[in-house]
Enzyme design. Sequence first.
Site, PDB file in Angstrom:
ATOM      1  N   HIS A   7       0.838  -1.200   0.000  1.00  0.00           N
ATOM      2  CA  HIS A   7       0.000   0.000   0.000  1.00  0.00           C
ATOM      3  C   HIS A   7       0.867   1.241   0.000  1.00  0.00           C
ATOM      4  CE1 HIS A   7      -3.765  -2.036   0.240  1.00  0.00           C
ATOM      5  NE2 HIS A   7      -3.244  -2.851   1.114  1.00  0.00           N
ATOM      6  N   HIS A  41       0.366 -10.946   1.916  1.00  0.00           N
ATOM      7  CA  HIS A  41      -0.864 -11.375   2.599  1.00  0.00           C
ATOM      8  C   HIS A  41      -1.282 -12.793   2.238  1.00  0.00           C
ATOM      9  CE1 HIS A  41      -1.768  -7.514   4.077  1.00  0.00           C
ATOM     10  NE2 HIS A  41      -2.240  -6.976   2.985  1.00  0.00           N
ATOM     11  N   CYS A  54       4.257 -14.067   2.787  1.00  0.00           N
ATOM     12  CA  CYS A  54       5.218 -14.028   3.885  1.00  0.00           C
ATOM     13  C   CYS A  54       5.286 -15.422   4.535  1.00  0.00           C
ATOM     14  CB  CYS A  54       4.774 -12.996   4.918  1.00  0.00           C
ATOM     15  SG  CYS A  54       5.824 -13.008   6.370  1.00  0.00           S
ATOM     16  N   HIS A 109     -10.369  -8.662   6.204  1.00  0.00           N
ATOM     17  CA  HIS A 109      -8.960  -8.348   5.950  1.00  0.00           C
ATOM     18  C   HIS A 109      -8.416  -9.384   4.955  1.00  0.00           C
ATOM     19  CE1 HIS A 109      -4.645  -8.031   6.490  1.00  0.00           C
ATOM     20  NE2 HIS A 109      -4.831  -6.860   7.071  1.00  0.00           N
ATOM     21  N   GLU A 151      -5.657 -10.861   4.491  1.00  0.00           N
ATOM     22  CA  GLU A 151      -4.903 -12.007   5.040  1.00  0.00           C
ATOM     23  C   GLU A 151      -5.858 -13.033   5.659  1.00  0.00           C
ATOM     24  OE1 GLU A 151      -1.719 -11.300   8.054  1.00  0.00           O
ATOM     25  OE2 GLU A 151      -2.519 -13.150   8.910  1.00  0.00           O
ATOM     26  N   THR A 200      -1.754 -12.371  11.579  1.00  0.00           N
ATOM     27  CA  THR A 200      -0.382 -12.051  12.021  1.00  0.00           C
ATOM     28  C   THR A 200      -0.284 -10.683  12.698  1.00  0.00           C
ATOM     29  OG1 THR A 200       0.126 -11.187   9.829  1.00  0.00           O
ATOM     30  CG2 THR A 200       0.832 -13.441  10.286  1.00  0.00           C
ATOM     31  N   CYS A 208       2.554 -12.068  14.551  1.00  0.00           N
ATOM     32  CA  CYS A 208       3.926 -11.690  14.177  1.00  0.00           C
ATOM     33  C   CYS A 208       4.261 -10.418  14.952  1.00  0.00           C
ATOM     34  CB  CYS A 208       3.986 -11.430  12.680  1.00  0.00           C
ATOM     35  SG  CYS A 208       5.468 -10.554  12.194  1.00  0.00           S
ATOM     36  N   SER A 232      -1.992   5.219   5.490  1.00  0.00           N
ATOM     37  CA  SER A 232      -1.415   4.060   6.174  1.00  0.00           C
ATOM     38  C   SER A 232      -1.778   4.104   7.662  1.00  0.00           C
ATOM     39  CB  SER A 232       0.102   4.064   5.979  1.00  0.00           C
ATOM     40  OG  SER A 232       0.725   3.346   7.001  1.00  0.00           O
ATOM     41  N   ASN A 248      -0.976   2.060  10.026  1.00  0.00           N
ATOM     42  CA  ASN A 248       0.106   1.769  10.975  1.00  0.00           C
ATOM     43  C   ASN A 248       1.044   2.974  11.127  1.00  0.00           C
ATOM     44  OD1 ASN A 248       2.930   1.036   9.656  1.00  0.00           O
ATOM     45  ND2 ASN A 248       1.354   0.288   8.263  1.00  0.00           N
TER      46      ASN A 248
HETATM   47 FE1  F3S Z   1       5.149 -11.079   7.543  1.00  0.00          FE
HETATM   48 FE2  F3S Z   1       4.966 -10.087   9.940  1.00  0.00          FE
HETATM   49 FE3  F3S Z   1       5.343  -8.511   7.901  1.00  0.00          FE
HETATM   50  S1  F3S Z   1       3.742 -11.696   9.081  1.00  0.00           S
HETATM   51  S2  F3S Z   1       4.347  -9.510   6.211  1.00  0.00           S
HETATM   52  S3  F3S Z   1       6.759 -10.063   8.655  1.00  0.00           S
HETATM   53  S4  F3S Z   1       4.056  -8.062   9.654  1.00  0.00           S
END
Ligand code: F3S
Length: 289
Positions: free
Chosen positions: A44, A82, A104, A132, A134, A172, A200, A228, A230
Amino acid sequence: MEVILAEHAGFCFGVQRAVDTVYEQIENRKSNGRPIYTFGSIIHNEEVVKDLRKRGVAVISSLEEAEVLPEPERGTMIIRSHGVEKCVCERLKELGYEVIDATCPFVKRIHDIVERESAAGRSIVIVGDEGHPEVEATRGWSQSPTYIIESVEEAEKFVCREGEELCIVSQTTFNYKKFQDVVEIFDKKGYNGSVVNTVCNATEVRQAEARELAARVDVMIVIGGNHSSNTRKLYEICRQECQMTYYIQTLEDLHLQLPKSVRLVGITAGASTPNNIIEEVQNYVRINF
Ligand code: F3S
């Protein structure tokens, strides 16, 4: 004046890997001549997508779009970090695309767990945000009933079928604390099954680091796209620690007039901010102040 760049500013491991994959394929095209597509925007960030478009990489937004392309134009299709549903992957191959999977590895691990556990007869619970990409992709690797739980309230309301065994995983980027709270509710209800923590920590690490850096510096610069979420979150965290926090998209937005007393400048960036933009800002501040 000293400039400190946060260690985890910018792309996370998975996004970097996906973007690198596209540039590798652009190199490979010199010998194989195949057109390159990404399934959805690889990231993005308008700057990156624009640059790829200039280099002849087109975005395909849906299976329908992939289907209507004439056969000779069906080249290399890159799957973004994703991931996608299993059936999408299979259909693209059937259509004659060479599928390069840049999902990923942390997301791929969830797909593998979901595929295996659902094949063993367990229903899947994904703790994450419905809709979402993912989460939708993960759902598409399950052969058994799959439930999406977004909140503690939904977990409270959840009712299992008689004898149903569950496997609980998470998106994640879901908040780890919220995931734990949801799992606790399932535990209390005494449901059968297993829990795999698939959160993650890349986002968490970036936020903790930004908070710590912003508390030390006189000025903080946060770089990232306007849309964005985040990056906005990073900005809010930094603003709480450092009054002079600036939110910019690129170097062009930076109109700094720093008081003489400023000694330390910190820089961080959202997960979809490319390195070259971060470096440009960093060099500019180093040279001009
Ligand atoms: Fe993978 Fe974690 Fe980034 S799951 S895409 S390393 S936020």
